[in-house]
Each structure stands twice: as C-alpha cells, then as structure tokens.
Design a protein around this motif. Structure first.
Motif, PDB file in Angstrom:
ATOM      1  N   PRO A  90       0.802  -1.227   0.000  1.00 22.92           N
ATOM      2  CA  PRO A  90       0.000   0.000   0.000  1.00 22.92           C
ATOM      3  C   PRO A  90       0.835   1.278   0.000  1.00 22.92           C
ATOM      4  O   PRO A  90       0.397   2.305  -0.543  1.00 22.92           O
ATOM      5  CB  PRO A  90      -0.806  -0.115   1.303  1.00 22.92           C
TER       6      PRO A  90
ATOM      7  N   ASN B 224       0.015   3.900  -2.781  1.00 29.58           N
ATOM      8  CA  ASN B 224      -0.419   5.236  -2.358  1.00 29.58           C
ATOM      9  C   ASN B 224       0.568   6.311  -2.792  1.00 29.58           C
ATOM     10  O   ASN B 224       0.165   7.404  -3.211  1.00 29.58           O
ATOM     11  CB  ASN B 224      -0.612   5.278  -0.842  1.00 29.58           C
TER      12      ASN B 224
ATOM     13  N   CYS C 139       0.183   6.939  -6.494  1.00 24.49           N
ATOM     14  CA  CYS C 139      -1.040   7.704  -6.743  1.00 24.49           C
ATOM     15  C   CYS C 139      -0.857   9.172  -6.358  1.00 24.49           C
ATOM     16  O   CYS C 139      -1.314  10.076  -7.063  1.00 24.49           O
ATOM     17  CB  CYS C 139      -2.209   7.104  -5.955  1.00 24.49           C
TER      18      CYS C 139
ATOM     19  N   ASN D 180      -9.981   9.173  -2.159  1.00 21.85           N
ATOM     20  CA  ASN D 180      -9.702   8.022  -1.304  1.00 21.85           C
ATOM     21  C   ASN D 180     -10.662   6.871  -1.602  1.00 21.85           C
ATOM     22  O   ASN D 180     -11.873   7.016  -1.444  1.00 21.85           O
ATOM     23  CB  ASN D 180      -9.815   8.426   0.171  1.00 21.85           C
TER      24      ASN D 180
ATOM     25  N   GLN E  75      -7.644   4.083  -5.212  1.00 17.45           N
ATOM     26  CA  GLN E  75      -6.299   3.512  -5.359  1.00 17.45           C
ATOM     27  C   GLN E  75      -6.315   2.176  -6.104  1.00 17.45           C
ATOM     28  O   GLN E  75      -5.367   1.844  -6.811  1.00 17.45           O
ATOM     29  CB  GLN E  75      -5.653   3.312  -3.975  1.00 17.45           C
TER      30      GLN E  75
ATOM     31  N   GLY F  90      -6.893   2.257  -0.249  1.00 12.91           N
ATOM     32  CA  GLY F  90      -5.510   2.540   0.138  1.00 12.91           C
ATOM     33  C   GLY F  90      -5.025   1.789   1.344  1.00 12.91           C
ATOM     34  O   GLY F  90      -3.837   1.822   1.677  1.00 12.91           O
TER      35      GLY F  90
ATOM     36  N   SER G 116      -3.158   6.461   2.741  1.00 13.08           N
ATOM     37  CA  SER G 116      -4.313   6.543   1.844  1.00 13.08           C
ATOM     38  C   SER G 116      -4.894   7.955   1.815  1.00 13.08           C
ATOM     39  O   SER G 116      -5.411   8.400   0.794  1.00 13.08           O
ATOM     40  CB  SER G 116      -5.392   5.530   2.247  1.00 13.08           C
TER      41      SER G 116
ATOM     42  N   ALA H 194      -2.656   9.932  -0.604  1.00 15.87           N
ATOM     43  CA  ALA H 194      -2.969   9.605  -1.991  1.00 15.87           C
ATOM     44  C   ALA H 194      -4.371  10.075  -2.376  1.00 15.87           C
ATOM     45  O   ALA H 194      -4.606  10.490  -3.512  1.00 15.87           O
ATOM     46  CB  ALA H 194      -2.853   8.096  -2.214  1.00 15.87           C
TER      47      ALA H 194
END
Length: 446
Positions: free
Chosen positions: A313, A317, A320, A331, A334, A366, A372, A375
């Motif tokens: 992740p 993330n 992204c 959110n 992802q 995320g 997350s 991102a």
C-alpha cells in the motif's frame, strides 16, 4: 418532568459506561453477520452501544468553533473525493464492476461515521468524566492482564484444561483457539490477531499507565502495572505492538524528564532493572521471541509475506500521490491503479498466494489510514486535516490531560501508518478529547 430528565441522564451515563467498557472489544462472534453486511462500520461491538448513545443525545448536539471546523474538514475531504471521481471516471470507466463513484463511497461513509464517533466520544467524556473513564479502563485492563497470563501458561505448558477454556472464549470473542495459539506460538488476548492486541495496549493501556507515571500518581503501583504487562507484551510477538509501545515509552520518558526537571525517581530505576531481569529470565527459560527481529528487522524484511503485504500500500499510495499531488485521486480509487504501482519484487514473492488472486479480482482501497489520505486527498486535503489537528492540540495543551493526549496521539499516528481506523472506536476516544467541554473546566475536570 424533572424526574424523567434525571432518569434519562442516568440511562445516558450507564450507556456511556458500557461504551467505555466495550471500547477494546471487536464485534462478538454471534454478531459477525452484521460485520459481513456493514463491513468496516461494524468491526467493534461499540457499534451497537454508540447507536443507542447517539439517539439519546440527539437533543444535545454540540456546537462550537472546533466542532464547526470538524464538519468543514470532513466536508472538504468528501468534496475532493467527489471531484476526483468525476475527473477520473472518464479515464477508468467501469472496471471489475466498480466505478470511481462506487469506489469512493465506502471511505465517504466512513468519514461520516468518524464524525459521529468523535461527537459521541466527546459526549461520553462530558457525561462521566476522565477520572471515571480511567477507572473503567483499568478494570478492563485487569481482566485482559489475567487472561494474558492464562494464555501464556496454556501456551507454554500446553494445558488441555486451560485450552478448553480458551476454546470456549473463541466461541464468543474473535480470539485464537488453543490450536491456533500453539500453531502461531503467540497470544492475542481477546482479539482476532496479535496486531489488534498490540493496538489495544498502545491505545487503551500503556498511554494511561504512562500518563500516571509522568504525573507521579501512585508511582510505584503504576510501575508495577507496567512491569506486569511486560511478559504478556513479549508473548504477543507483534512488531506493530513493539514499535508503538517503544515510541510511547520514549515520549513518556521525555515528558517525565521535562515535568520533573531531569530528576529520575528511584522507583523508575528499580523498575528498569526489574524489566531487564524479567527479559533475561525469559531468555534463560527459552520463552523469549526474537524481539530485535519483531521490533526492528521485521519492518524491513521484504521476504516476510505479512510485511510485504503491508509494504505494497505504501508503493501504491505513493505512486497515486505523485500522479496527482495537489488534490490526490480520491480516497478509495487507489485500486484502479493498484497494479500500475505494484512493486516487481512483491509480484514474484506473492503471485501464488490466495490474497494475490483476490486482489486481481477486486478494486481495493488505500488500506493504511495516513498513506491513503495522502494519496486520496493530496496536499490540499491533508493540509486541511492537519490544520484541524493543530487546532485540537491548541485546545488540549493547557489542560490536565495534555500528556495523556500527546502519548495517545503519538501511538495513533504510528498505528495509522500500518492500519486503517475504520470502525476503530478506541482510536476516537483520544481524537474526541479536544471536543469535550468538561475537560477544559478545572472545577468539573473529574
């Protein structure tokens, strides 16, 4: 009429006390069907209790500048996700039955749930006070500590009698059965895995003990409490647990030295020696897991599948975020870019696992809270959230419970780097503290 109001107040207080008592508990096994339907929203048993509490407090909804800032912040992150869903829909369309709108919907709902949990947690503090909350958590802690030693004894001597007791607990609570405990060679208290036991200790046990030590309240008793947990913590064998507790211990040591002008109490020195003695004895007995590995080396061991899945992740993330660093990608979106940023080293390690196959068949999110958010909401969204956090700290800094709040938040930040906060009511007790009214009233602080 006055009698009815008093009765309502009593009922509210009882519900608030149950809310604190059940704060650590994941959803009980007989109600897991609800978790399957509502997913992250109903991970903890307090999902039920908070609904009752929120219905009782509807006529007393809070109103303050900080509360308005909370609403504004949540509104902003929701708006950023919506803008990204509209923007990216033209690019990704419908993939594996998901669109950018359905992908963000889960996180949008979770943020609304965060709002209600924060509001109710602050209301609970106002209803029963921090002193009562600490007492209730201490009682739950005592039960967990006794259970931890029972699990340790059952694990180390492989007692079939104790094993049957633990199997009965696994029927009600999401904890390891005796067979699973022996297979994994570690304990989980009343939680589904060692990491959650570590999160409990890092959120509802150690910060409260360390706060009492910093404040020099019953110093020798609280140092004994800390030492009693040491063998249990070691037996949990969770890297997340060790890292969170190490950081909280360092923070508490800093606050203690700051408050006491660099003077170290004799009890603390004796406790440090006792802790070292306990560790040495456990090593001699052959009951000591490799703490160095779990606390430090495992964090960077990419050959460990558990660690690998936690690393991925971060790659996704970060990829992204770099692609849209101002407002993120929304959110929950992802998953549309999961395989674009999936690291090659992990592909070779994990491609034959069931989880790998599952990830190929779904659009994921995320996974980790802070990565997350970065991102999903980009620099603009994260700056708005950070501003709210600064306002919360300003509210707490001159209160009696600032050191408790600071230690809790440090632990929560670490936790948010390795897990999500979806449905985690224990996290939001700390987050809700600045929104309480009573915590700022020196005459009513208890």
């Amino acid at each position: 009429m006055h009698v009815l109001v008093n009765k309502d107040k009593i009922v509210e207080k009882i519900i608030a006390e149950f809310y604190i008592i059940f704060l650590p508990f994941q959803m009980l096994v007989p109600f897991l069907w609800l978790t399957e339907r509502m997913r992250g929203m109903a991970l903890y048993f307090d999902f039920f209790i908070s609904l009752i509490g929120l219905m009782l407090m509807m006529k007393k909804w809070p109103s303050s500048n900080l509360h308005n800032s909370l609403i504004f912040t949540i509104g902003c992150v929701e708006l950023i996700s919506l803008i990204n869903a509209i923007r990216l829909y033209r690019v990704v369309g419908t993939t594996l039955g998901e669109t950018t709108f359905t992908a963000i919907s889960g996180q949008c709902i979770y943020w609304i749930q965060y709002y209600f949990i924060i509001v109710y947690s602050a209301h609970v503090i106002d209803l029963i006070g921090m002193k009562k909350i600490c007492k209730l958590l201490k009682k739950v802690e005592a039960i967990m500590l006794v259970l931890g030693y029972i699990q340790m004894v059952a694990l180390y001597i492989q007692s079939s009698v104790l094993g049957r007791v633990l199997d009965e607990l696994a029927v009600i609570f999401q904890t390891y059965s005796f067979t699973e405990m022996i297979k994994e060679s570690r304990i989980t208290l009343l939680f589904s895995e060692p990491a959650f036991a570590g999160y409990y200790l890092g959120t509802l046990v150690f910060p409260f003990i360390l706060f009492e030590i910093v404040e020099n309240n019953d110093l020798h008793k609280n140092l004994v409490r800390l030492l009693l947990w040491l063998p249990v913590v070691i037996s949990i064998s969770s890297s997340n647990c060790y890292v969170i507790l190490i950081i909280e211990l360092i923070a508490a040591a800093f606050f203690y030295l700051k408050k006491n002008r660099l003077k170290i109490n004799l009890y603390i020195l004796i406790s440090a020696i006792a802790a070292g003695t306990i560790i040495i004895l456990l090593v001699m007995m052959g009951r000591m897991p490799n703490i160095g590995y779990y606390a430090f080396e495992k964090l960077f061991d990419k050959t460990n599948m558990s660690v690998a899945w936690r690393y991925i992740p971060y790659y996704v993330n970060w990829g992204c975020f770099k692609s849209s660093f101002l407002i993120g990608i929304g959110n929950g979106n992802q998953g549309f870019f999961y395989w674009e940023y999936f690291p090659q080293w992990a592909d070779e390690l994990l491609k034959l696992t069931e989880t790998y196959a599952l990830k190929k068949s779904e659009i994921g999110n995320g996974a980790l809270f802070f990565p997350s958010c970065l991102a999903g909401y980009g620099i603009i969204g994260c700056s708005i959230v950070a501003f709210l956090c600064v306002e919360c700290r300003k509210r707490m800094i001159n209160t009696r419970y600032y050191y408790l709040y600071a230690i809790l938040i440090l632990g929560i930040v670490v936790r948010g780097m390795v897990s999500d906060f979806v449905g985690c009511y224990d996290v939001f007790l700390a987050v809700g503290m600045p929104f309480s009214k009573i915590i700022f009233d020196k005459k009513m602080v208890e």
